[in-house]
Design a protein around this motif. Sequence first.
Motif, short mmCIF file in Angstrom:
data_model
loop_
_atom_site.label_atom_id
_atom_site.label_comp_id
_atom_site.label_asym_id
_atom_site.label_seq_id
_atom_site.Cartn_x
_atom_site.Cartn_y
_atom_site.Cartn_z
N ASN A 333 0.85 -1.18 0.00
CA ASN A 333 0.00 0.00 0.00
C ASN A 333 0.90 1.24 0.00
O ASN A 333 1.91 1.27 0.71
CB ASN A 333 -0.88 -0.02 1.26
CG ASN A 333 -1.85 1.13 1.31
OD1 ASN A 333 -2.36 1.57 0.30
ND2 ASN A 333 -2.11 1.63 2.51
N LEU A 334 0.54 2.26 -0.78
CA LEU A 334 1.31 3.50 -0.75
C LEU A 334 1.01 4.24 0.55
O LEU A 334 -0.13 4.66 0.79
CB LEU A 334 0.97 4.38 -1.95
CG LEU A 334 1.64 5.77 -1.95
CD1 LEU A 334 3.16 5.65 -1.95
CD2 LEU A 334 1.15 6.60 -3.14
N ALA A 335 2.00 4.41 1.39
CA ALA A 335 1.82 5.06 2.68
C ALA A 335 1.35 6.50 2.49
O ALA A 335 2.00 7.29 1.81
CB ALA A 335 3.13 5.04 3.48
N GLY A 336 0.20 6.81 3.08
CA GLY A 336 -0.32 8.17 3.01
C GLY A 336 -1.02 8.52 1.72
O GLY A 336 -1.57 9.63 1.59
N GLY A 337 -1.03 7.61 0.75
CA GLY A 337 -1.73 7.82 -0.50
C GLY A 337 -1.26 9.02 -1.30
O GLY A 337 -0.13 9.52 -1.13
N MET A 338 -2.12 9.50 -2.20
CA MET A 338 -1.77 10.63 -3.05
C MET A 338 -1.60 11.93 -2.26
O MET A 338 -0.85 12.82 -2.68
CB MET A 338 -2.83 10.81 -4.14
CG MET A 338 -2.84 9.71 -5.20
SD MET A 338 -1.25 9.52 -6.07
CE MET A 338 -1.03 11.15 -6.82
N LEU A 339 -2.27 12.03 -1.13
CA LEU A 339 -2.08 13.22 -0.30
C LEU A 339 -0.61 13.38 0.10
O LEU A 339 -0.02 14.45 -0.06
CB LEU A 339 -2.95 13.14 0.95
CG LEU A 339 -4.45 13.41 0.78
CD1 LEU A 339 -5.18 13.11 2.08
CD2 LEU A 339 -4.67 14.86 0.36
N ARG A 340 -0.03 12.32 0.61
CA ARG A 340 1.37 12.40 1.02
C ARG A 340 2.30 12.51 -0.18
O ARG A 340 3.30 13.22 -0.14
CB ARG A 340 1.72 11.17 1.87
CG ARG A 340 3.13 11.24 2.40
CD ARG A 340 3.40 10.21 3.45
NE ARG A 340 4.82 10.10 3.68
CZ ARG A 340 5.40 9.07 4.28
NH1 ARG A 340 4.66 8.08 4.75
NH2 ARG A 340 6.70 9.03 4.44
N TRP A 341 1.95 11.81 -1.25
CA TRP A 341 2.76 11.89 -2.47
C TRP A 341 2.89 13.34 -2.93
O TRP A 341 4.00 13.81 -3.25
CB TRP A 341 2.11 11.03 -3.54
CG TRP A 341 2.86 10.94 -4.84
CD1 TRP A 341 2.74 11.78 -5.92
CD2 TRP A 341 3.87 9.98 -5.20
NE1 TRP A 341 3.58 11.41 -6.93
CE2 TRP A 341 4.30 10.30 -6.53
CE3 TRP A 341 4.43 8.89 -4.57
CZ2 TRP A 341 5.26 9.55 -7.19
CZ3 TRP A 341 5.39 8.14 -5.23
CH2 TRP A 341 5.80 8.48 -6.52
N LYS A 342 1.80 14.07 -2.92
CA LYS A 342 1.81 15.47 -3.36
C LYS A 342 2.52 16.36 -2.35
O LYS A 342 3.27 17.28 -2.71
CB LYS A 342 0.38 15.96 -3.58
CG LYS A 342 -0.30 15.32 -4.78
CD LYS A 342 0.29 15.78 -6.10
CE LYS A 342 -0.15 17.19 -6.46
NZ LYS A 342 0.27 17.57 -7.83
N ILE A 343 2.28 16.10 -1.06
CA ILE A 343 2.94 16.91 -0.02
C ILE A 343 4.46 16.80 -0.13
O ILE A 343 5.18 17.78 0.07
CB ILE A 343 2.47 16.45 1.38
CG1 ILE A 343 1.03 16.92 1.62
CG2 ILE A 343 3.38 17.01 2.48
CD1 ILE A 343 0.42 16.36 2.88
N GLU A 344 4.94 15.62 -0.48
CA GLU A 344 6.38 15.43 -0.60
C GLU A 344 6.92 15.89 -1.95
O GLU A 344 8.13 15.80 -2.20
CB GLU A 344 6.73 13.97 -0.32
CG GLU A 344 6.38 13.56 1.11
CD GLU A 344 6.93 12.22 1.53
OE1 GLU A 344 7.73 11.63 0.75
OE2 GLU A 344 6.57 11.75 2.63
#
Length: 353
Positions: A333-344
Amino acid sequence: MIFRQLFDPTSSTYTYLLGDGGEAVLIDPVYEHVPRDLALVHELGLTLLATLDTHVHADHVTGAWRLRARSGSRIAVSAASGAAEADSPLQHGGRIPFGSRHLTVRATPGHTSGCLTYVLDDESMAFTGDSLLIRGCGRTDFQQGSPQQLFASVHEQILSLPGACLLYPAHDYRGITVTSVAEERRYNPRLGGDVDVGDFTGHMNNLNLPHPKLIAVAVPANLRCGKPEGDAPTDTPDWAPLTLRFSGVWEIEPMALLERLNKVQIIDVREAPEFIDRLGHLHGATLVPLSELTGRMDEFDRSQPIVAVCRSGVRSAQASVLLTKAGFTKVANLAGGMLRWKIEGYPADSDPA
């Protein structure tokens, strides 16, 4: 103090985690649940100091050796058990510290010759293994068991504790989780009330129980503290650096996924409008709404790793569970999903795939 009671449904074994001051001990770990237990230890911010087995079990294999191999924890078990691989052979009266707390070791032989009970420093709880079960006790017909010895052990070392002391056994086959000294003194049909050693011995000598199904495997393995014969299996998937969450889901961090985008299958389980919203989607991702996943699994290569993605990681965690149950062996599973992906700050596509 941190306290958690964990369960193995196959053998009806309870495992207990106690933590204080960032340090922890684990009582009666089960081999198959080592990833689960380590995930919980990690998520609670604890360092596992030691594993404590109450005795050499006959119905499951201990996770002690496997936990030591993974975390460096020490293996503690009764010296009387004769178990190899132990780092700390325990004797009656010993102390096991963790943080500002400690457990006191009480020898309670009778179920086996090497049974121990662990008593918390303030005598508010004790971990009795199979010596005293909830409204019962362990059998006495193998591993140097003795009904006379067990009767003395229980009365002198367990039922002598304060009445309010909570007792946590190694097993319960009805789903009952805890009892107390006062309850067992009064209601235990084998050891409570007016039962004397003659009553108890006569009862235990006529149980005529079959041996546990796993005894031929479990006892030799537990005499090695759970060390496998030959090469030990690996616990962690080798296709990416993954973290196991206590929920049982493996997660991959955004940076690790970015480095492997062209080596994995990406399944985005959001709804179609979300796939092209402001968060966008990962390059090369296939849109499969969670509601459609079960019916579309044949679209994916079972030999290649799969990463499930959603907005926050919640729906994709469920997708990971479904995929794993369907036989996919390399799932994260992608940790934190797209929300975290974008934040980073990692790149995302916004046009329909």
